[in-house]
Write a protein that holds these residues in place. Structure first.
Motif, PDB file in Angstrom:
ATOM      1  N   PHE A 176      51.499  48.766  29.235  1.00  0.00           N
ATOM      2  CA  PHE A 176      51.830  47.777  30.267  1.00  0.00           C
ATOM      3  C   PHE A 176      52.807  48.422  31.258  1.00  0.00           C
ATOM      4  CE2 PHE A 176      54.651  44.237  31.629  1.00  0.00           C
ATOM      5  CZ  PHE A 176      53.696  43.355  32.128  1.00  0.00           C
ATOM      6  N   SER A 177      52.579  48.214  32.554  1.00  0.00           N
ATOM      7  CA  SER A 177      53.423  48.895  33.554  1.00  0.00           C
ATOM      8  C   SER A 177      53.666  48.003  34.766  1.00  0.00           C
ATOM      9  CB  SER A 177      52.752  50.195  34.006  1.00  0.00           C
ATOM     10  OG  SER A 177      51.733  49.901  34.947  1.00  0.00           O
ATOM     11  N   LEU A 178      54.407  48.552  35.725  1.00  0.00           N
ATOM     12  CA  LEU A 178      54.669  47.846  36.984  1.00  0.00           C
ATOM     13  C   LEU A 178      53.377  47.480  37.704  1.00  0.00           C
ATOM     14  CD1 LEU A 178      57.726  49.811  38.479  1.00  0.00           C
ATOM     15  CD2 LEU A 178      57.726  47.678  37.154  1.00  0.00           C
ATOM     16  N   ALA A 179      52.303  48.251  37.461  1.00  0.00           N
ATOM     17  CA  ALA A 179      51.006  47.920  38.079  1.00  0.00           C
ATOM     18  C   ALA A 179      50.517  46.567  37.570  1.00  0.00           C
ATOM     19  CB  ALA A 179      49.983  49.009  37.750  1.00  0.00           C
ATOM     20  N   ASP A 180      50.647  46.342  36.260  1.00  0.00           N
ATOM     21  CA  ASP A 180      50.206  45.058  35.682  1.00  0.00           C
ATOM     22  C   ASP A 180      51.088  43.911  36.166  1.00  0.00           C
ATOM     23  OD1 ASP A 180      48.137  46.166  33.730  1.00  0.00           O
ATOM     24  OD2 ASP A 180      49.931  47.296  33.181  1.00  0.00           O
ATOM     25  N   VAL A 181      52.395  44.185  36.266  1.00  0.00           N
ATOM     26  CA  VAL A 181      53.315  43.144  36.749  1.00  0.00           C
ATOM     27  C   VAL A 181      52.885  42.716  38.148  1.00  0.00           C
ATOM     28  CG1 VAL A 181      55.702  42.637  37.405  1.00  0.00           C
ATOM     29  CG2 VAL A 181      55.246  44.031  35.366  1.00  0.00           C
ATOM     30  N   ALA A 182      52.656  43.703  39.011  1.00  0.00           N
ATOM     31  CA  ALA A 182      52.326  43.402  40.412  1.00  0.00           C
ATOM     32  C   ALA A 182      50.980  42.680  40.522  1.00  0.00           C
ATOM     33  CB  ALA A 182      52.302  44.697  41.217  1.00  0.00           C
ATOM     34  N   ALA A 183      49.975  43.185  39.808  1.00  0.00           N
ATOM     35  CA  ALA A 183      48.638  42.579  39.914  1.00  0.00           C
ATOM     36  C   ALA A 183      48.650  41.150  39.360  1.00  0.00           C
ATOM     37  CB  ALA A 183      47.616  43.438  39.179  1.00  0.00           C
ATOM     38  N   PHE A 184      49.339  40.975  38.221  1.00  0.00           N
ATOM     39  CA  PHE A 184      49.391  39.645  37.599  1.00  0.00           C
ATOM     40  C   PHE A 184      49.953  38.593  38.549  1.00  0.00           C
ATOM     41  CE2 PHE A 184      52.167  36.504  35.584  1.00  0.00           C
ATOM     42  CZ  PHE A 184      51.233  35.795  34.841  1.00  0.00           C
ATOM     43  N   ALA A 185      51.012  38.974  39.278  1.00  0.00           N
ATOM     44  CA  ALA A 185      51.742  38.010  40.115  1.00  0.00           C
ATOM     45  C   ALA A 185      50.841  37.371  41.175  1.00  0.00           C
ATOM     46  CB  ALA A 185      52.933  38.708  40.761  1.00  0.00           C
ATOM     47  N   TYR A 186      49.737  38.019  41.505  1.00  0.00           N
ATOM     48  CA  TYR A 186      48.787  37.453  42.481  1.00  0.00           C
ATOM     49  C   TYR A 186      47.458  37.062  41.817  1.00  0.00           C
ATOM     50  CZ  TYR A 186      52.147  39.181  45.811  1.00  0.00           C
ATOM     51  OH  TYR A 186      53.318  39.403  46.497  1.00  0.00           O
ATOM     52  N   PHE A 187      47.006  37.890  40.841  1.00  0.00           N
ATOM     53  CA  PHE A 187      45.704  37.607  40.215  1.00  0.00           C
ATOM     54  C   PHE A 187      45.699  36.214  39.577  1.00  0.00           C
ATOM     55  CE2 PHE A 187      42.490  37.536  36.943  1.00  0.00           C
ATOM     56  CZ  PHE A 187      41.412  38.213  37.518  1.00  0.00           C
ATOM     57  N   LYS A 188      46.858  35.804  39.059  1.00  0.00           N
ATOM     58  CA  LYS A 188      46.883  34.513  38.340  1.00  0.00           C
ATOM     59  C   LYS A 188      46.507  33.326  39.237  1.00  0.00           C
ATOM     60  CE  LYS A 188      49.554  31.481  35.363  1.00  0.00           C
ATOM     61  NZ  LYS A 188      48.310  30.889  34.822  1.00  0.00           N
ATOM     62  N   PHE A 189      46.618  33.481  40.546  1.00  0.00           N
ATOM     63  CA  PHE A 189      46.156  32.419  41.441  1.00  0.00           C
ATOM     64  C   PHE A 189      44.621  32.295  41.433  1.00  0.00           C
ATOM     65  CE2 PHE A 189      50.159  33.237  43.872  1.00  0.00           C
ATOM     66  CZ  PHE A 189      50.529  31.941  44.198  1.00  0.00           C
ATOM     67  N   LEU A 190      43.929  33.403  41.148  1.00  0.00           N
ATOM     68  CA  LEU A 190      42.523  33.504  41.544  1.00  0.00           C
ATOM     69  C   LEU A 190      41.535  32.599  40.813  1.00  0.00           C
ATOM     70  CD1 LEU A 190      42.226  37.319  42.326  1.00  0.00           C
ATOM     71  CD2 LEU A 190      42.823  35.411  43.840  1.00  0.00           C
ATOM     72  N   PRO A 191      41.631  32.426  39.481  1.00  0.00           N
ATOM     73  CA  PRO A 191      40.616  31.562  38.853  1.00  0.00           C
ATOM     74  C   PRO A 191      40.547  30.182  39.516  1.00  0.00           C
ATOM     75  CG  PRO A 191      41.810  32.788  37.185  1.00  0.00           C
ATOM     76  CD  PRO A 191      42.521  33.055  38.491  1.00  0.00           C
ATOM     77  N   ALA A 192      41.667  29.709  40.077  1.00  0.00           N
ATOM     78  CA  ALA A 192      41.646  28.392  40.738  1.00  0.00           C
ATOM     79  C   ALA A 192      41.230  28.485  42.206  1.00  0.00           C
ATOM     80  CB  ALA A 192      43.027  27.730  40.626  1.00  0.00           C
ATOM     81  N   ILE A 193      41.704  29.509  42.930  1.00  0.00           N
ATOM     82  CA  ILE A 193      41.437  29.510  44.384  1.00  0.00           C
ATOM     83  C   ILE A 193      40.259  30.386  44.791  1.00  0.00           C
ATOM     84  CG2 ILE A 193      43.823  28.894  44.983  1.00  0.00           C
ATOM     85  CD1 ILE A 193      44.247  31.831  45.862  1.00  0.00           C
ATOM     86  N   CYS A 194      39.867  31.325  43.944  1.00  0.00           N
ATOM     87  CA  CYS A 194      38.678  32.160  44.217  1.00  0.00           C
ATOM     88  C   CYS A 194      37.825  32.221  42.949  1.00  0.00           C
ATOM     89  CB  CYS A 194      39.070  33.585  44.612  1.00  0.00           C
ATOM     90  SG  CYS A 194      39.936  33.729  46.167  1.00  0.00           S
ATOM     91  N   PRO A 195      37.350  31.073  42.441  1.00  0.00           N
ATOM     92  CA  PRO A 195      36.625  31.101  41.162  1.00  0.00           C
ATOM     93  C   PRO A 195      35.334  31.908  41.250  1.00  0.00           C
ATOM     94  CG  PRO A 195      36.476  28.932  42.207  1.00  0.00           C
ATOM     95  CD  PRO A 195      37.469  29.728  43.007  1.00  0.00           C
ATOM     96  N   GLU A 196      34.813  32.076  42.456  1.00  0.00           N
ATOM     97  CA  GLU A 196      33.576  32.865  42.605  1.00  0.00           C
ATOM     98  C   GLU A 196      33.858  34.360  42.432  1.00  0.00           C
ATOM     99  OE1 GLU A 196      35.392  31.595  44.892  1.00  0.00           O
ATOM    100  OE2 GLU A 196      35.486  32.929  46.629  1.00  0.00           O
ATOM    101  N   ILE A 197      35.126  34.769  42.568  1.00  0.00           N
ATOM    102  CA  ILE A 197      35.479  36.189  42.433  1.00  0.00           C
ATOM    103  C   ILE A 197      36.020  36.483  41.036  1.00  0.00           C
ATOM    104  CG2 ILE A 197      37.049  38.003  43.256  1.00  0.00           C
ATOM    105  CD1 ILE A 197      36.944  36.740  46.033  1.00  0.00           C
ATOM    106  N   ALA A 198      36.917  35.646  40.538  1.00  0.00           N
ATOM    107  CA  ALA A 198      37.567  35.895  39.246  1.00  0.00           C
ATOM    108  C   ALA A 198      37.116  34.838  38.253  1.00  0.00           C
ATOM    109  CB  ALA A 198      39.081  35.853  39.412  1.00  0.00           C
ATOM    110  N   ASN A 199      36.241  35.224  37.360  1.00  0.00           N
ATOM    111  CA  ASN A 199      35.774  34.281  36.325  1.00  0.00           C
ATOM    112  C   ASN A 199      35.277  35.067  35.118  1.00  0.00           C
ATOM    113  OD1 ASN A 199      32.709  34.631  36.486  1.00  0.00           O
ATOM    114  ND2 ASN A 199      33.231  34.241  38.633  1.00  0.00           N
TER     115      ASN A 199
END
Ligand SMILES: N[C@@H](CCC(=O)N[C@@H](CS)C(=O)NCC(=O)O)C(=O)O
Length: 245
Positions: A176-199
């Motif tokens: 686990f690294s700063l890359a995961d921290v950074a990606a998580f902080a935005y990716f977690k929005f996606l299942p709700a706001i871009c369900p066609e992309i992240a599912n």
């Protein structure tokens, strides 16, 4: 004592809060309500005149920018390491952070503002005045072309995440690294706001990775400092758009 000025624990604010919690570094948090435009009030302006969060203050020095702050925390508190030990892994972690700062973060913020934006009644009274027109434009809403470009950029980065996670459990390799921290902080929005992309069907590895990041005690603790019932159901205009257009 480290002081941290942050908004809801998502995006850039979440990145700094997660890093400090992972390393169990003590700090005093100051919640600044971005939707009430508290970042432009004199109390915060005396700390950081640009009005952008997060801000870390230590020994009289003021630090801005989520990536440089996280790297500062990494350099000051080596354990547990949040950058790989090998140069290739460190490069990978830094490339992820750069892509997230340059494209993914701003794009997710745009789509999240489109999904969760609220009226901003005080936008016509913002000081500094030069920030007013871009805040007013954001308050009117982003156009379809801009949102389509944001979704394309999100799709591209999520594709890269899915590919990387086929080879390693974390974005920059075995740990686990700063890359995961950074990606998580935005990716977690996606299942709700871009369900066609992240599912779960299209991006199964990224969805499993999301659950693994979320289950970390330091992440749960960092996310608990919000005032909204769900910090990932709240958004502000993308800072990059409202500052630079
Ligand atoms: N590129 C910036 C992004 C910071 C950011 O997204 N800040 C948000 C809150 S987490 C913000 O300050 N919004 C209010 C504003 O820009 O006035 C960074 O890395 O720190």
């Amino acid at each position: 004592m480290i002081e941290v000025y942050h908004w809801e624990p998502h995006g850039a604010s979440a990145r700094v809060l997660i890093c400090l919690n992972e390393k169990e570094v003590g700090f005093r948090g100051h919640y600044i309500d971005v939707l009430a435009l508290e970042q432009f009030r004199p109390a915060f302006g005396r700390v950081e005149p640009s009005g952008e969060l997060p801000v870390l203050v230590q020994d009289g020095l003021v630090y801005t920018g989520a990536t440089p702050i996280c790297e500062l925390i990494e350099e000051s508190h080596a354990q547990p390491a949040l950058l790989p030990a090998d140069p290739y892994g460190r490069w990978q972690a830094r490339v992820w952070q750069k892509s997230i700062d340059d494209a993914f973060g701003p794009s997710v913020s745009e789509v999240a503002w489109d999904a969760y934006g609220v009226p901003l009644p005080e936008v016509d009274r913002i000081v500094p005045r030069e920030q007013r027109p871009l805040w007013q434009a954001a308050a009117r809403g982003y156009g379809e072309e801009q949102l389509a470009r944001a979704r394309r950029r999100i799709h591209e980065l999520v594709g890269r995440m899915e590919a990387a996670l086929a080879h390693a459990p974390w974005l920059a390799g075995a740990a686990f690294s700063l890359a995961d921290v950074a990606a998580f902080a935005y990716f977690k929005f996606l299942p709700a706001i871009c369900p066609e992309i992240a599912n779960a069907a299209a991006t199964p590895r990224a969805i499993d990775w999301l659950a693994a990041v979320e289950s970390r005690p330091a992440v749960q603790h960092a996310l608990s400092v919000g005032r909204a019932p769900d910090p990932f159901a709240v958004a502000a205009p993308a800072p990059e758009q409202i500052r630079w257009g």
